[in-house]
Design a protein around this motif. Structure first.
Motif, PDB file in Angstrom:
ATOM      1  N   ARG A   1      48.791  -2.666  15.420  1.00 33.66           N
ATOM      2  CA  ARG A   1      49.913  -3.478  14.929  1.00 33.66           C
ATOM      3  C   ARG A   1      51.158  -2.603  14.743  1.00 33.66           C
ATOM      4  O   ARG A   1      52.254  -2.941  15.201  1.00 33.66           O
ATOM      5  CB  ARG A   1      49.527  -4.168  13.623  1.00 33.66           C
ATOM      6  N   ALA A   2      50.986  -1.472  14.089  1.00 33.36           N
ATOM      7  CA  ALA A   2      52.118  -0.568  13.844  1.00 33.36           C
ATOM      8  C   ALA A   2      52.679  -0.038  15.159  1.00 33.36           C
ATOM      9  O   ALA A   2      53.905   0.082  15.319  1.00 33.36           O
ATOM     10  CB  ALA A   2      51.678   0.587  12.951  1.00 33.36           C
ATOM     11  N   ARG A   3      51.808   0.262  16.102  1.00 29.56           N
ATOM     12  CA  ARG A   3      52.257   0.792  17.396  1.00 29.56           C
ATOM     13  C   ARG A   3      53.148  -0.206  18.136  1.00 29.56           C
ATOM     14  O   ARG A   3      54.226   0.136  18.615  1.00 29.56           O
ATOM     15  CB  ARG A   3      51.053   1.145  18.266  1.00 29.56           C
ATOM     16  N   ILE A   4      52.692  -1.452  18.221  1.00 27.10           N
ATOM     17  CA  ILE A   4      53.432  -2.443  19.005  1.00 27.10           C
ATOM     18  C   ILE A   4      54.770  -2.764  18.344  1.00 27.10           C
ATOM     19  O   ILE A   4      55.805  -2.861  19.026  1.00 27.10           O
ATOM     20  CB  ILE A   4      52.584  -3.711  19.196  1.00 27.10           C
ATOM     21  N   VAL A   5      54.779  -2.930  17.031  1.00 32.43           N
ATOM     22  CA  VAL A   5      56.038  -3.213  16.335  1.00 32.43           C
ATOM     23  C   VAL A   5      57.022  -2.062  16.536  1.00 32.43           C
ATOM     24  O   VAL A   5      58.215  -2.274  16.799  1.00 32.43           O
ATOM     25  CB  VAL A   5      55.791  -3.470  14.833  1.00 32.43           C
ATOM     26  N   ASP A   6      56.534  -0.843  16.442  1.00 32.15           N
ATOM     27  CA  ASP A   6      57.399   0.324  16.631  1.00 32.15           C
ATOM     28  C   ASP A   6      57.920   0.405  18.066  1.00 32.15           C
ATOM     29  O   ASP A   6      59.113   0.657  18.293  1.00 32.15           O
ATOM     30  CB  ASP A   6      56.632   1.595  16.278  1.00 32.15           C
TER      31      ASP A   6
ATOM     32  N   LEU B   1      56.095  -9.197  14.769  1.00 27.84           N
ATOM     33  CA  LEU B   1      57.251  -8.981  15.647  1.00 27.84           C
ATOM     34  C   LEU B   1      58.381  -9.943  15.298  1.00 27.84           C
ATOM     35  O   LEU B   1      59.556  -9.547  15.263  1.00 27.84           O
ATOM     36  CB  LEU B   1      56.838  -9.158  17.109  1.00 27.84           C
ATOM     37  N   ARG B   2      58.034 -11.176  15.043  1.00 22.80           N
ATOM     38  CA  ARG B   2      59.074 -12.163  14.702  1.00 22.80           C
ATOM     39  C   ARG B   2      59.771 -11.806  13.389  1.00 22.80           C
ATOM     40  O   ARG B   2      60.982 -11.995  13.251  1.00 22.80           O
ATOM     41  CB  ARG B   2      58.452 -13.558  14.634  1.00 22.80           C
ATOM     42  N   LYS B   3      59.008 -11.285  12.453  1.00 26.19           N
ATOM     43  CA  LYS B   3      59.604 -10.879  11.177  1.00 26.19           C
ATOM     44  C   LYS B   3      60.458  -9.623  11.338  1.00 26.19           C
ATOM     45  O   LYS B   3      61.527  -9.502  10.735  1.00 26.19           O
ATOM     46  CB  LYS B   3      58.510 -10.641  10.145  1.00 26.19           C
ATOM     47  N   ALA B   4      59.987  -8.676  12.141  1.00 29.30           N
ATOM     48  CA  ALA B   4      60.690  -7.405  12.301  1.00 29.30           C
ATOM     49  C   ALA B   4      61.966  -7.554  13.121  1.00 29.30           C
ATOM     50  O   ALA B   4      62.954  -6.852  12.881  1.00 29.30           O
ATOM     51  CB  ALA B   4      59.765  -6.372  12.945  1.00 29.30           C
TER      52      ALA B   4
ATOM     53  N   PHE C   1      58.480  -1.974  20.127  1.00 32.39           N
ATOM     54  CA  PHE C   1      59.473  -3.010  20.407  1.00 32.39           C
ATOM     55  C   PHE C   1      60.844  -2.675  19.842  1.00 32.39           C
ATOM     56  O   PHE C   1      61.859  -3.142  20.359  1.00 32.39           O
ATOM     57  CB  PHE C   1      58.988  -4.381  19.921  1.00 32.39           C
ATOM     58  N   GLY C   2      60.904  -1.871  18.813  1.00 33.41           N
ATOM     59  CA  GLY C   2      62.206  -1.432  18.335  1.00 33.41           C
ATOM     60  C   GLY C   2      62.979  -0.716  19.433  1.00 33.41           C
ATOM     61  O   GLY C   2      64.175  -0.969  19.637  1.00 33.41           O
ATOM     62  N   GLY C   3      62.284   0.155  20.166  1.00 32.35           N
ATOM     63  CA  GLY C   3      62.922   0.857  21.276  1.00 32.35           C
ATOM     64  C   GLY C   3      63.232  -0.049  22.438  1.00 32.35           C
ATOM     65  O   GLY C   3      64.314   0.039  23.052  1.00 32.35           O
ATOM     66  N   PHE C   4      62.303  -0.949  22.776  1.00 31.06           N
ATOM     67  CA  PHE C   4      62.521  -1.858  23.904  1.00 31.06           C
ATOM     68  C   PHE C   4      63.748  -2.736  23.672  1.00 31.06           C
ATOM     69  O   PHE C   4      64.568  -2.949  24.578  1.00 31.06           O
ATOM     70  CB  PHE C   4      61.301  -2.763  24.119  1.00 31.06           C
ATOM     71  N   ILE C   5      63.868  -3.256  22.470  1.00 26.15           N
ATOM     72  CA  ILE C   5      64.972  -4.165  22.152  1.00 26.15           C
ATOM     73  C   ILE C   5      66.295  -3.414  22.166  1.00 26.15           C
ATOM     74  O   ILE C   5      67.305  -3.899  22.697  1.00 26.15           O
ATOM     75  CB  ILE C   5      64.717  -4.857  20.804  1.00 26.15           C
ATOM     76  N   ALA C   6      66.298  -2.212  21.605  1.00 25.20           N
ATOM     77  CA  ALA C   6      67.529  -1.424  21.588  1.00 25.20           C
ATOM     78  C   ALA C   6      67.987  -1.073  22.996  1.00 25.20           C
ATOM     79  O   ALA C   6      69.188  -1.072  23.302  1.00 25.20           O
ATOM     80  CB  ALA C   6      67.313  -0.148  20.770  1.00 25.20           C
TER      81      ALA C   6
ATOM     82  N   VAL D   1      65.391 -11.915  18.154  1.00 26.27           N
ATOM     83  CA  VAL D   1      64.784 -12.061  19.477  1.00 26.27           C
ATOM     84  C   VAL D   1      63.689 -13.124  19.417  1.00 26.27           C
ATOM     85  O   VAL D   1      62.738 -13.000  18.638  1.00 26.27           O
ATOM     86  CB  VAL D   1      64.175 -10.732  19.958  1.00 26.27           C
ATOM     87  N   PRO D   2      63.772 -14.174  20.232  1.00 28.37           N
ATOM     88  CA  PRO D   2      62.670 -15.135  20.297  1.00 28.37           C
ATOM     89  C   PRO D   2      61.451 -14.495  20.981  1.00 28.37           C
ATOM     90  O   PRO D   2      61.588 -13.834  22.013  1.00 28.37           O
ATOM     91  CB  PRO D   2      63.228 -16.273  21.157  1.00 28.37           C
ATOM     92  N   PHE D   3      60.284 -14.676  20.403  1.00 29.26           N
ATOM     93  CA  PHE D   3      59.034 -14.168  20.977  1.00 29.26           C
ATOM     94  C   PHE D   3      58.156 -15.335  21.387  1.00 29.26           C
ATOM     95  O   PHE D   3      57.958 -16.274  20.615  1.00 29.26           O
ATOM     96  CB  PHE D   3      58.285 -13.298  19.971  1.00 29.26           C
ATOM     97  N   VAL D   4      57.627 -15.272  22.601  1.00 28.89           N
ATOM     98  CA  VAL D   4      56.668 -16.256  23.087  1.00 28.89           C
ATOM     99  C   VAL D   4      55.333 -15.541  23.228  1.00 28.89           C
ATOM    100  O   VAL D   4      55.224 -14.535  23.929  1.00 28.89           O
ATOM    101  CB  VAL D   4      57.091 -16.843  24.443  1.00 28.89           C
ATOM    102  N   GLY D   5      54.318 -16.049  22.551  1.00 31.27           N
ATOM    103  CA  GLY D   5      53.020 -15.399  22.583  1.00 31.27           C
ATOM    104  C   GLY D   5      52.064 -16.026  23.580  1.00 31.27           C
ATOM    105  O   GLY D   5      52.350 -17.049  24.213  1.00 31.27           O
TER     106      GLY D   5
END
Length: 270
Positions: A55-60, A89-92, A62-67, A96-100
């Motif tokens: 969980r921590a890995r993916i959220v982290d 991800l939606r909270k962080a 995505f910070g780089g991907f979005i930037a 950005v809209p996320f589709v799961g």
């Protein structure tokens, strides 16, 4: 969630190459869009991870991907990641809209004739409370068997890259999907891992009887499309190449070739 009107790219994210099944459908529905396909191959397979660390890995990540890419929307083309971290991800990243990608249990329950449905997934997806909640919400009138395969994602990756795979190995993984109860047989198998549709023809050939192998890729693509309004006047705009990014920075030659076959520019990982 508001509709998105923009020329920014769409991110499609997976642990490996399974998300290409979703990307393929998204491109059909949104040919005017630019896509950034991201494979977290450095973390593959996700089934081997402890949940909090993944969980921590993916959220982290995505910070780089979005930037870097400023996406209009992000498609999490991975059941394991979606059932674990989609809400995080939606909270962080609320802008950005996320589709799961979640197991297609509701449509399976609506389509089954026998009432016997199997969800073929990774062990991580099988054990998630999210998956069991879907069953309680939409499939209480069905008998749903959860089958967690430890090896199919790896076998699917090998198959799509052109490596030989063993029929007996595939047969052993899918055998628990097929069962009989009160004179009825399993008639739908939900493919609850985006890697698995790459093996669908192999599954059909090796299955002990015909079933509907339910692939949710088109439904995921339609959900993404519903959040994005058409560009401008409707004329197809010019955009840069769709690209593939690997978190390892060093995918092998066969994987690069596969990405190029999907029309994805791999020069960014050279």
């Amino acid at each position: 969630m508001n509709d998105v009107t923009t020329d920014r790219p769409i991110i499609a994210f997976d642990s490996g190459i399974g998300g290409l099944t979703v990307l393929r459908e998204a491109r059909v529905l949104m040919p005017e869009r630019r896509f950034v396909y991201i494979a977290d191959d450095a973390g593959f397979p996700y089934g081997d991870w402890e949940e909090s660390a993944l969980r921590a890995r993916i959220v982290d990540l995505f910070g780089g991907f979005i930037a870097e890419h400023d996406p209009a929307i992000a498609i999490i083309a991975c059941n394991t990641a979606s059932t674990l971290v989609l809400e995080d991800l939606r909270k962080a990243y609320p802008a950005v809209p996320f589709v799961g990608t979640v197991p297609a249990i509701k449509p399976a329950a609506e389509r089954t004739s026998s009432g016997l449905v199997t969800v073929l997934a990774t062990p991580g997806t099988v054990k998630r409370a999210y998956t069991r909640d879907l069953i309680q919400s939409f499939a209480t009138k069905c008998h749903v068997r959860l089958v967690g395969s430890q090896n199919l994602a790896r076998l699917a990756e090998a198959h799509i890259r052109g490596d030989p795979i063993n029929d007996d190995a595939i047969r052993a993984e899918i055998a628990p999907c097929f069962y009989e109860k009160d004179g009825q047989r399993t008639d739908i198998v939900v493919l609850a891992c985006t890697h698995y549709p790459f093996l669908a023809n192999v599954f059909r050939r090796l299955a002990p009887w015909p079933v509907d192998w339910l692939d949710p890729a088109e439904a995921i693509a339609r959900r993404a499309l519903s959040l994005i309004k058409p560009n401008g006047s409707g004329a197809e705009p010019e955009h840069g190449d769709d690209i593939a990014i690997f978190t390892s920075g060093n995918p092998d030659f066969s994987t690069r070739r596969l990405m190029q076959g999907f029309g994805l520019d791999t020069s960014v990982i050279a």
